[in-house]
Design a protein around this motif. Structure first.
Motif, PDB file in Angstrom:
ATOM      1  N   VAL A 223     -25.141 -34.624 -28.601  1.00 58.55           N
ATOM      2  CA  VAL A 223     -26.593 -34.783 -28.711  1.00 58.55           C
ATOM      3  C   VAL A 223     -26.984 -35.871 -27.715  1.00 58.55           C
ATOM      4  O   VAL A 223     -26.367 -36.941 -27.695  1.00 58.55           O
ATOM      5  CB  VAL A 223     -27.017 -35.200 -30.133  1.00 58.55           C
ATOM      6  CG1 VAL A 223     -28.528 -35.364 -30.211  1.00 58.55           C
ATOM      7  CG2 VAL A 223     -26.529 -34.193 -31.164  1.00 58.55           C
ATOM      8  N   ILE A 224     -27.977 -35.606 -26.888  1.00 57.42           N
ATOM      9  CA  ILE A 224     -28.418 -36.580 -25.890  1.00 57.42           C
ATOM     10  C   ILE A 224     -29.837 -37.003 -26.228  1.00 57.42           C
ATOM     11  O   ILE A 224     -30.743 -36.168 -26.304  1.00 57.42           O
ATOM     12  CB  ILE A 224     -28.346 -35.987 -24.469  1.00 57.42           C
ATOM     13  CG1 ILE A 224     -26.918 -35.519 -24.174  1.00 57.42           C
ATOM     14  CG2 ILE A 224     -28.788 -37.029 -23.434  1.00 57.42           C
ATOM     15  CD1 ILE A 224     -26.761 -34.801 -22.850  1.00 57.42           C
ATOM     16  N   LEU A 225     -30.030 -38.307 -26.459  1.00 62.49           N
ATOM     17  CA  LEU A 225     -31.305 -38.834 -26.934  1.00 62.49           C
ATOM     18  C   LEU A 225     -31.802 -39.958 -26.022  1.00 62.49           C
ATOM     19  O   LEU A 225     -31.003 -40.697 -25.439  1.00 62.49           O
ATOM     20  CB  LEU A 225     -31.159 -39.385 -28.355  1.00 62.49           C
ATOM     21  CG  LEU A 225     -30.627 -38.432 -29.430  1.00 62.49           C
ATOM     22  CD1 LEU A 225     -30.412 -39.184 -30.734  1.00 62.49           C
ATOM     23  CD2 LEU A 225     -31.577 -37.261 -29.622  1.00 62.49           C
ATOM     24  N   THR A 226     -33.115 -40.078 -25.935  1.00 62.06           N
ATOM     25  CA  THR A 226     -33.745 -41.205 -25.257  1.00 62.06           C
ATOM     26  C   THR A 226     -34.354 -42.093 -26.331  1.00 62.06           C
ATOM     27  O   THR A 226     -35.363 -41.728 -26.931  1.00 62.06           O
ATOM     28  CB  THR A 226     -34.848 -40.723 -24.292  1.00 62.06           C
ATOM     29  OG1 THR A 226     -34.351 -39.642 -23.512  1.00 62.06           O
ATOM     30  CG2 THR A 226     -35.297 -41.850 -23.383  1.00 62.06           C
ATOM     31  N   PRO A 227     -33.760 -43.241 -26.632  1.00 64.33           N
ATOM     32  CA  PRO A 227     -34.226 -44.023 -27.779  1.00 64.33           C
ATOM     33  C   PRO A 227     -35.607 -44.636 -27.598  1.00 64.33           C
ATOM     34  O   PRO A 227     -36.296 -44.906 -28.577  1.00 64.33           O
ATOM     35  CB  PRO A 227     -33.150 -45.104 -27.933  1.00 64.33           C
ATOM     36  CG  PRO A 227     -32.514 -45.213 -26.581  1.00 64.33           C
ATOM     37  CD  PRO A 227     -32.586 -43.848 -25.994  1.00 64.33           C
ATOM     38  N   ARG A 228     -36.035 -44.869 -26.340  1.00 62.60           N
ATOM     39  CA  ARG A 228     -37.361 -45.444 -26.089  1.00 62.60           C
ATOM     40  C   ARG A 228     -37.811 -45.026 -24.690  1.00 62.60           C
ATOM     41  O   ARG A 228     -37.009 -44.686 -23.833  1.00 62.60           O
ATOM     42  CB  ARG A 228     -37.325 -46.966 -26.223  1.00 62.60           C
ATOM     43  CG  ARG A 228     -36.166 -47.650 -25.542  1.00 62.60           C
ATOM     44  CD  ARG A 228     -36.002 -49.091 -25.989  1.00 62.60           C
ATOM     45  NE  ARG A 228     -34.834 -49.728 -25.379  1.00 62.60           N
ATOM     46  CZ  ARG A 228     -34.408 -50.937 -25.686  1.00 62.60           C
ATOM     47  NH1 ARG A 228     -35.052 -51.664 -26.588  1.00 62.60           N
ATOM     48  NH2 ARG A 228     -33.337 -51.457 -25.098  1.00 62.60           N
ATOM     49  N   ALA A 229     -39.141 -45.048 -24.486  1.00 69.37           N
ATOM     50  CA  ALA A 229     -39.740 -44.627 -23.209  1.00 69.37           C
ATOM     51  C   ALA A 229     -39.276 -43.228 -22.827  1.00 69.37           C
ATOM     52  O   ALA A 229     -38.889 -42.965 -21.697  1.00 69.37           O
ATOM     53  CB  ALA A 229     -39.425 -45.628 -22.104  1.00 69.37           C
ATOM     54  N   HIS A 230     -39.335 -42.320 -23.795  1.00 62.52           N
ATOM     55  CA  HIS A 230     -38.880 -40.950 -23.545  1.00 62.52           C
ATOM     56  C   HIS A 230     -39.588 -40.350 -22.337  1.00 62.52           C
ATOM     57  O   HIS A 230     -40.802 -40.467 -22.182  1.00 62.52           O
ATOM     58  CB  HIS A 230     -39.146 -40.091 -24.787  1.00 62.52           C
ATOM     59  CG  HIS A 230     -38.959 -38.624 -24.560  1.00 62.52           C
ATOM     60  ND1 HIS A 230     -40.007 -37.741 -24.438  1.00 62.52           N
ATOM     61  CD2 HIS A 230     -37.836 -37.888 -24.420  1.00 62.52           C
ATOM     62  CE1 HIS A 230     -39.554 -36.525 -24.247  1.00 62.52           C
ATOM     63  NE2 HIS A 230     -38.238 -36.586 -24.234  1.00 62.52           N
ATOM     64  N   LEU A 266     -36.763 -52.869 -19.157  1.00 65.15           N
ATOM     65  CA  LEU A 266     -38.210 -53.010 -19.064  1.00 65.15           C
ATOM     66  C   LEU A 266     -38.901 -52.691 -20.384  1.00 65.15           C
ATOM     67  O   LEU A 266     -40.131 -52.636 -20.442  1.00 65.15           O
ATOM     68  CB  LEU A 266     -38.761 -52.078 -17.967  1.00 65.15           C
ATOM     69  CG  LEU A 266     -38.194 -52.296 -16.564  1.00 65.15           C
ATOM     70  CD1 LEU A 266     -38.808 -51.304 -15.590  1.00 65.15           C
ATOM     71  CD2 LEU A 266     -38.439 -53.723 -16.095  1.00 65.15           C
ATOM     72  N   SER A 267     -38.131 -52.490 -21.436  1.00 65.15           N
ATOM     73  CA  SER A 267     -38.713 -52.067 -22.706  1.00 65.15           C
ATOM     74  C   SER A 267     -39.067 -53.242 -23.603  1.00 65.15           C
ATOM     75  O   SER A 267     -38.353 -54.243 -23.651  1.00 65.15           O
ATOM     76  CB  SER A 267     -37.730 -51.145 -23.451  1.00 65.15           C
ATOM     77  OG  SER A 267     -38.250 -50.759 -24.701  1.00 65.15           O
ATOM     78  N   GLY A 268     -40.160 -53.083 -24.321  1.00 68.20           N
ATOM     79  CA  GLY A 268     -40.540 -54.058 -25.333  1.00 68.20           C
ATOM     80  C   GLY A 268     -40.369 -53.524 -26.739  1.00 68.20           C
ATOM     81  O   GLY A 268     -40.782 -54.165 -27.710  1.00 68.20           O
ATOM     82  N   THR A 269     -39.775 -52.351 -26.868  1.00 68.10           N
ATOM     83  CA  THR A 269     -39.579 -51.708 -28.170  1.00 68.10           C
ATOM     84  C   THR A 269     -38.170 -51.962 -28.669  1.00 68.10           C
ATOM     85  O   THR A 269     -37.206 -51.791 -27.911  1.00 68.10           O
ATOM     86  CB  THR A 269     -39.803 -50.187 -28.039  1.00 68.10           C
ATOM     87  OG1 THR A 269     -41.104 -49.934 -27.510  1.00 68.10           O
ATOM     88  CG2 THR A 269     -39.660 -49.499 -29.384  1.00 68.10           C
ATOM     89  N   PRO A 270     -37.998 -52.368 -29.920  1.00 68.79           N
ATOM     90  CA  PRO A 270     -36.645 -52.564 -30.452  1.00 68.79           C
ATOM     91  C   PRO A 270     -35.820 -51.289 -30.363  1.00 68.79           C
ATOM     92  O   PRO A 270     -36.336 -50.177 -30.497  1.00 68.79           O
ATOM     93  CB  PRO A 270     -36.893 -52.963 -31.912  1.00 68.79           C
ATOM     94  CG  PRO A 270     -38.282 -53.500 -31.928  1.00 68.79           C
ATOM     95  CD  PRO A 270     -39.046 -52.715 -30.910  1.00 68.79           C
ATOM     96  N   LEU A 271     -34.524 -51.444 -30.134  1.00 65.42           N
ATOM     97  CA  LEU A 271     -33.615 -50.312 -30.027  1.00 65.42           C
ATOM     98  C   LEU A 271     -33.263 -49.835 -31.428  1.00 65.42           C
ATOM     99  O   LEU A 271     -32.544 -50.498 -32.173  1.00 65.42           O
ATOM    100  CB  LEU A 271     -32.367 -50.726 -29.260  1.00 65.42           C
ATOM    101  CG  LEU A 271     -31.460 -49.635 -28.718  1.00 65.42           C
ATOM    102  CD1 LEU A 271     -32.213 -48.705 -27.784  1.00 65.42           C
ATOM    103  CD2 LEU A 271     -30.275 -50.253 -28.006  1.00 65.42           C
ATOM    104  N   VAL A 272     -33.774 -48.671 -31.788  1.00 66.65           N
ATOM    105  CA  VAL A 272     -33.715 -48.214 -33.168  1.00 66.65           C
ATOM    106  C   VAL A 272     -32.287 -47.938 -33.632  1.00 66.65           C
ATOM    107  O   VAL A 272     -31.982 -48.072 -34.821  1.00 66.65           O
ATOM    108  CB  VAL A 272     -34.595 -46.950 -33.329  1.00 66.65           C
ATOM    109  CG1 VAL A 272     -33.990 -45.762 -32.611  1.00 66.65           C
ATOM    110  CG2 VAL A 272     -34.798 -46.617 -34.798  1.00 66.65           C
ATOM    111  N   CYS A 273     -31.395 -47.575 -32.709  1.00 63.49           N
ATOM    112  CA  CYS A 273     -30.031 -47.232 -33.120  1.00 63.49           C
ATOM    113  C   CYS A 273     -29.150 -48.460 -33.314  1.00 63.49           C
ATOM    114  O   CYS A 273     -28.037 -48.343 -33.852  1.00 63.49           O
ATOM    115  CB  CYS A 273     -29.398 -46.296 -32.104  1.00 63.49           C
ATOM    116  SG  CYS A 273     -29.299 -46.983 -30.428  1.00 63.49           S
ATOM    117  N   ALA A 274     -29.599 -49.629 -32.870  1.00 61.05           N
ATOM    118  CA  ALA A 274     -28.777 -50.838 -32.963  1.00 61.05           C
ATOM    119  C   ALA A 274     -28.435 -51.139 -34.422  1.00 61.05           C
ATOM    120  O   ALA A 274     -29.294 -51.124 -35.303  1.00 61.05           O
ATOM    121  CB  ALA A 274     -29.525 -52.013 -32.350  1.00 61.05           C
ATOM    122  N   GLY A 275     -27.177 -51.405 -34.666  1.00 59.80           N
ATOM    123  CA  GLY A 275     -26.726 -51.723 -36.019  1.00 59.80           C
ATOM    124  C   GLY A 275     -26.570 -50.519 -36.915  1.00 59.80           C
ATOM    125  O   GLY A 275     -26.151 -50.666 -38.066  1.00 59.80           O
ATOM    126  N   ALA A 276     -26.898 -49.337 -36.411  1.00 56.80           N
ATOM    127  CA  ALA A 276     -26.788 -48.129 -37.235  1.00 56.80           C
ATOM    128  C   ALA A 276     -26.300 -46.975 -36.373  1.00 56.80           C
ATOM    129  O   ALA A 276     -26.857 -45.881 -36.385  1.00 56.80           O
ATOM    130  CB  ALA A 276     -28.133 -47.792 -37.869  1.00 56.80           C
TER     131      ALA A 276
END
Length: 451
Positions: A223-230, A266-276
């Motif tokens: 599965v290939i995902l873009t966690p932010r700035a899709h 360049l992102s200001g959005t937390p990385l949702v996958c971090a820690g999980a």
């Protein structure tokens, strides 16, 4: 007897498929050639028809054969490729290419150039040594730690696409299914086709990636995902959706999850996958967007066995990313991470956000809907806006007549509705009102039948 039938041998599905593969490699079979009917070949070989059917199915899954009704089973053509270059006609403003604004990029200070040029060109113990720059690894490790991503096993590769390709070659086989966002990044679609992997669309909505139906991921090798700035919608994966998706992935421990975090610096959005993180994962971050498209350096970390295998595969081809280029990247990274002035990551982030916000506000005022919802206020970022349209060709032509080159959405989709992509790298905030007005007019146009 069909000439190709006389060349096929074997008593089980694997051997029969291997015999056909040999004929393909030797040039005895060509694109479009017909293969014998299942029952005919089974009779010739003295095997059960199900055995031949299984051999054909194996080659169909690998993209080597196609079956089309009365035409029977034939040799497939070459894998489809998406053109690598997009040529903007003279006189049009390029909002299609997706490039960053060169005026925002960091430039090495004079003292840094001196430090870099003092480094000897023979940096490695030998020209074949697979080595990564310690300073770049240290900066990458600090960055990964700040994002909550383990950095125990880090590799440096030459680009996002190169890194993902090496991961897929390690983990997947022709015919495997790979899930990706729909719409998604066009070069990724081309890569999957070239590797003869089957793309499975993951639907998007105004809040970003939707949680797939139960069981959908079970048959996927990756599965290939873009966690932010899709790319192209600008959305990030929402925490609640990631939790639901991760629950599904726990039941698929062999499915590789690749996080393409190309906008990370360049992102200001937390990385949702971090820690999980899921059981089998790879995090990929290219330096092309924050440091410039010619900075062919990509950081990757993930499950150690996978990264070690990728580095070994890399050593058989390019061998390594130039240590001189790695040290150049490290110096630029350190410099751009400091302060908030021009050339800093903070300045780039705010400049692109301001452009997106200005254009989104004007579009909303014109009544133009955007994928990702209210892009002026929602958790969206990056270079792109995704604008649904009734007809892509009509919208692209209408924008060209007004002096803008925009990207038709069709190369980016598997099953999504028509849309166009607008990139803000070449957009000035002062352009927002005129651009929004032209977009509104283009979106409202309907294609007319020609008789």
């Amino acid at each position: 007897m069909n000439w190709s039938a006389s060349k096929i041998q074997g008593s089980n599905a694997q051997d029969i498929a291997g015999s056909i593969e040999t004929a393909l490699r030797n040039g005895e079979l060509h694109a479009g050639d017909a293969l014998p009917a299942v029952r005919h070949l089974a009779t010739q070989l003295g095997v059960n028809p199900n055995t031949v059917a299984a051999a054909y199915a194996r080659l169909r899954d690998a993209g080597r054969l196609v079956t089309s009704g009365r035409r029977g089973t034939r040799v497939a053509g070459e894998a489809a490729y998406i053109p690598a270059a997009y040529v903007v006609p003279d006189g049009l403003r390029d909002l299609a290419g997706g490039q960053v604004d060169a005026a925002l990029l960091a430039h090495l200070r004079a003292g840094s150039w001196s430090k870099l040029l003092q480094q000897p060109l023979a940096l490695g113990a030998s020209t074949g040594e697979l080595s990564d720059d310690e300073e770049l690894l240290a900066i990458a490790g600090e960055w990964l730690g700040s994002q909550g991503i383990p950095g125990d096993c880090v590799g440096i590769f030459s680009s996002t696409l190169d890194t993902i390709e090496r991961a897929l070659r390690q983990h997947a086989r022709p015919g495997d299914r790979v899930a990706m966002e729909d719409p998604g990044w066009p070069p990724l679609l081309a890569l999957l086709r070239s590797l003869r992997l089957r793309a499975v669309p993951l639907s998007m909505d105004a809040q970003g990636l939707q949680v797939p139906a139960d069981g959908m991921l079970a048959g996927c090798a990756a599965v290939i995902l873009t966690p932010r700035a899709h790319n192209p919608t600008g959305t990030a994966i929402r925490p609640d959706r990631w939790r639901a998706l991760r629950r599904q992935l726990r039941a698929c421990p062999n499915t590789l999850v690749v996080f393409n975090d190309y906008w990370g610096l360049l992102s200001g959005t937390p990385l949702v996958c971090a820690g999980a993180l899921p059981p089998n994962w790879l995090y990929v971050m290219s330096l092309g967007k924050p440091l410039g498209p010619e900075m062919r350096v990509c950081i990757a970390t993930g499950v150690p066995d996978l990264v070690v295998g990728m580095r070994a595969h890399f050593a058989l081809g390019p061998r390594k990313v130039s240590l001189w280029l790695q040290r150049f990247a490290a110096l630029l990274w350190r410099q751009a991470a400091r302060g908030k002035g021009r050339g800093s990551f903070a300045h780039m982030q705010s400049a692109y956000a301001a452009r997106r916000r200005a254009l989104a506000v004007e579009l909303l005022g014109q009544g133009v809907a955007m994928a990702g919802g209210d892009a002026a206020h929602a958790d969206t970022e990056g270079l792109h806006l995704w604008i649904p349209v009734p007809d892509e060709l009509t919208a692209v032509q209408a924008m060209a007549s007004r002096g803008w080159a925009v990207q038709a959405g069709s190369p980016m989709v598997l099953a999504s509705a028509p849309a166009i992509r607008i990139s803000v790298g070449a957009v000035d905030r002062r352009d927002a009102r005129r651009l929004a007005g032209d977009l509104a007019a283009a979106v409202r146009l309907q294609a007319r039948a020609v008789f």
